[in-house]
Design an enzyme around this catalytic site. Structure first.
Site, short mmCIF file in Angstrom:
data_model
loop_
_atom_site.label_atom_id
_atom_site.label_comp_id
_atom_site.label_asym_id
_atom_site.label_seq_id
_atom_site.Cartn_x
_atom_site.Cartn_y
_atom_site.Cartn_z
N GLN A 206 54.45 40.18 47.41
CA GLN A 206 53.98 39.17 46.48
C GLN A 206 54.82 39.33 45.21
OE1 GLN A 206 51.46 36.87 46.92
NE2 GLN A 206 51.34 36.08 44.83
N ARG B 246 43.99 36.99 45.80
CA ARG B 246 42.71 36.25 45.77
C ARG B 246 42.13 36.08 47.16
NH1 ARG B 246 45.83 34.52 41.97
NH2 ARG B 246 45.04 34.25 39.86
N TYR C 235 54.51 46.27 36.64
CA TYR C 235 55.43 45.23 36.14
C TYR C 235 56.73 45.92 35.75
CZ TYR C 235 51.32 42.18 35.25
OH TYR C 235 50.19 41.42 35.35
N HIS D 46 41.94 40.82 43.42
CA HIS D 46 42.30 42.24 43.33
C HIS D 46 41.09 43.19 43.46
CE1 HIS D 46 46.33 41.06 42.61
NE2 HIS D 46 46.33 40.98 41.30
N GLU E 76 54.89 43.24 44.64
CA GLU E 76 53.71 43.86 45.25
C GLU E 76 53.84 43.83 46.77
OE1 GLU E 76 50.15 41.90 43.45
OE2 GLU E 76 51.68 41.03 42.18
N HIS F 200 50.44 47.40 41.25
CA HIS F 200 50.68 46.24 40.38
C HIS F 200 51.55 46.60 39.18
CE1 HIS F 200 49.59 42.38 38.52
NE2 HIS F 200 49.16 42.04 39.72
N ASP G 234 54.85 33.26 41.79
CA ASP G 234 53.59 33.96 42.10
C ASP G 234 53.31 33.71 43.57
OD1 ASP G 234 51.26 35.33 42.02
OD2 ASP G 234 50.29 34.12 40.46
#
Ligand code: BGC
Length: 357
Positions: free
Chosen positions: A293, A86, A186, A111, A321, A184, A256
């Site tokens: 991240q 962000r 997962y 993003h 990330e 990104h 996060d």
């Protein structure tokens, strides 16, 4: 186990509403790993590998068809740019000038915004060598896109070699602009996201992390992980960590947070390891970036049907990330993410997989 040859195949993955074709590239390593990529969002679609019983299975979240990616709110497998994470209140100042960016996460910019690099069609150049195969994705992002200055020419090169997937980012600009690229994906080493990541153990080579404010951006302080639930300096089981009564974990609904590795290393350094006992699979992450991240998929809510119709529930996957710190343009103490004309942005991340042979 070596079986067969390094291979690359290309097929049509789908067609965009404007008629353009999107391609799927499947890289197969003789060690048994198969990686699928596509040029919509320069995305990692699928990674399959054996488990300790030599059964092949998925280890990342993804959709069966292009349609899933076109409506995906969770950035599954995508390349993120121009700026990962962000940017608070979707604005920053540079050289006395205010830049207003698109707002796509409440008041904030997330993003890269609505026209972020996860939502565009990249040019694709597949390649093969004796020992590797891969794809170079290229994109020129025009001056003014989402409010950012400068035309930015970028390439993201994925190379599968043995049991390792390398991601190499390169970019240049014609005006000073912030840039912080990541991927990104997962991960769920157990079953590709059919169940949660609780059984995984995580190691992160970080002695400090960045606590976040209510706006989900770093509050500007650096905290030591020692004696907190953020201490992953030894491998820790995620089930035991994510719901501890810690104000930072509760604010984020889990992990996060940005973990600080060290000042931008020039050679790839060990950043993190994810292990899952029942499958025997593990992933080592190496990077030239100064941070990772770590996002435990807290916003996944079962609303999206993933591969094989699986609804991806909360914490079905974890993102590691590798990147610079979030909201850097508004944080004077964070390493700068401004790229200057004449300088080449270059970063590398390696994902090395194994399965307990
Ligand atoms: C961020 C989360 C965000 C998510 C969106 C992650 O990289 O850290 O805060 O909600 O991406 O899928």
């Amino acid at each position: 186990m070596m079986d067969g040859q390094q291979r690359l195949t290309t097929s049509v993955f789908g067609t965009l509403p404007d008629g353009k074709e999107v391609h799927r590239f499947v890289l197969t390593s003789p060690y048994g790993i198969e990686v699928s990529l596509c040029n919509w969002g320069a995305t990692v679609l699928q990674i399959q590998m054996p488990d300790c019983n030599q059964e092949m299975g998925d280890v990342v979240l993804g959709y069966d068809s292009l349609e899933g990616y076109l409506h995906d709110p969770f950035y599954l497998g995508a390349t993120i740019g121009r700026v990962a994470g962000r940017i608070k209140e979707a604005r920053f100042w540079k050289s006395g000038k205010r830049y207003q960016l698109g707002r796509n996460a409440g008041l904030h910019h997330l993003h890269g915004g609505e026209k972020g690099w996860s939502r565009i069609l990249w040019d694709a150049y597949p390649f093969e060598t004796n020992h590797s195969s891969g794809v170079v994705f290229r994109y020129i992002c025009k001056d003014g896109t989402e409010g950012y200055p400068g035309n930015v020419t970028t390439s993201v090169r994925y190379t599968l070699c043995g049991k390792t997937l390398q991601i190499h980012y390169e970019a240049t600009t014609d005006q000073e602009t912030p840039l912080n690229l990541t991927n990104h994906t997962y991960f769920n080493l157990k079953d590709g996201g059919k169940t949660g990541i609780e059984s995984h153990k995580l190691f992160i080579r970080a002695s400090h992390y960045l606590p976040m404010s209510e706006a989900y951006v770093p509050d500007g302080s650096f905290l030591p992980v020692y004696n907190t639930p953020f201490d992953f300096m030894k491998p820790r089981k995620l089930a035991k960590k994510m719901d501890l009564p810690d104000p930072q974990l509760q604010r984020a609904g889990g992990l996060d947070h940005c973990f600080i590795l060290e000042e931008e290393p020039y050679v790839p350094c060990m950043a993190a390891t994810l292990r899952e006992k029942t499958s025997g699979r593990s992933l080592d992450v190496f990077t030239t970036y100064p941070a990772v991240q770590c996002y435990s998929g807290n916003f996944l809510d079962g609303s999206q049907k993933g591969r094989g119709g699986t609804p991806y529930i909360r914490r079905a996957g974890i993102c590691l990330e590798t990147q610079y710190f979030p909201d850097s343009p508004n944080q004077p103490l964070f390493p700068s993410i401004f790229l200057l004309p004449g300088v080449v942005y270059q970063h590398q991340t390696f994902w090395r997989f194994s399965w307990g042979e």
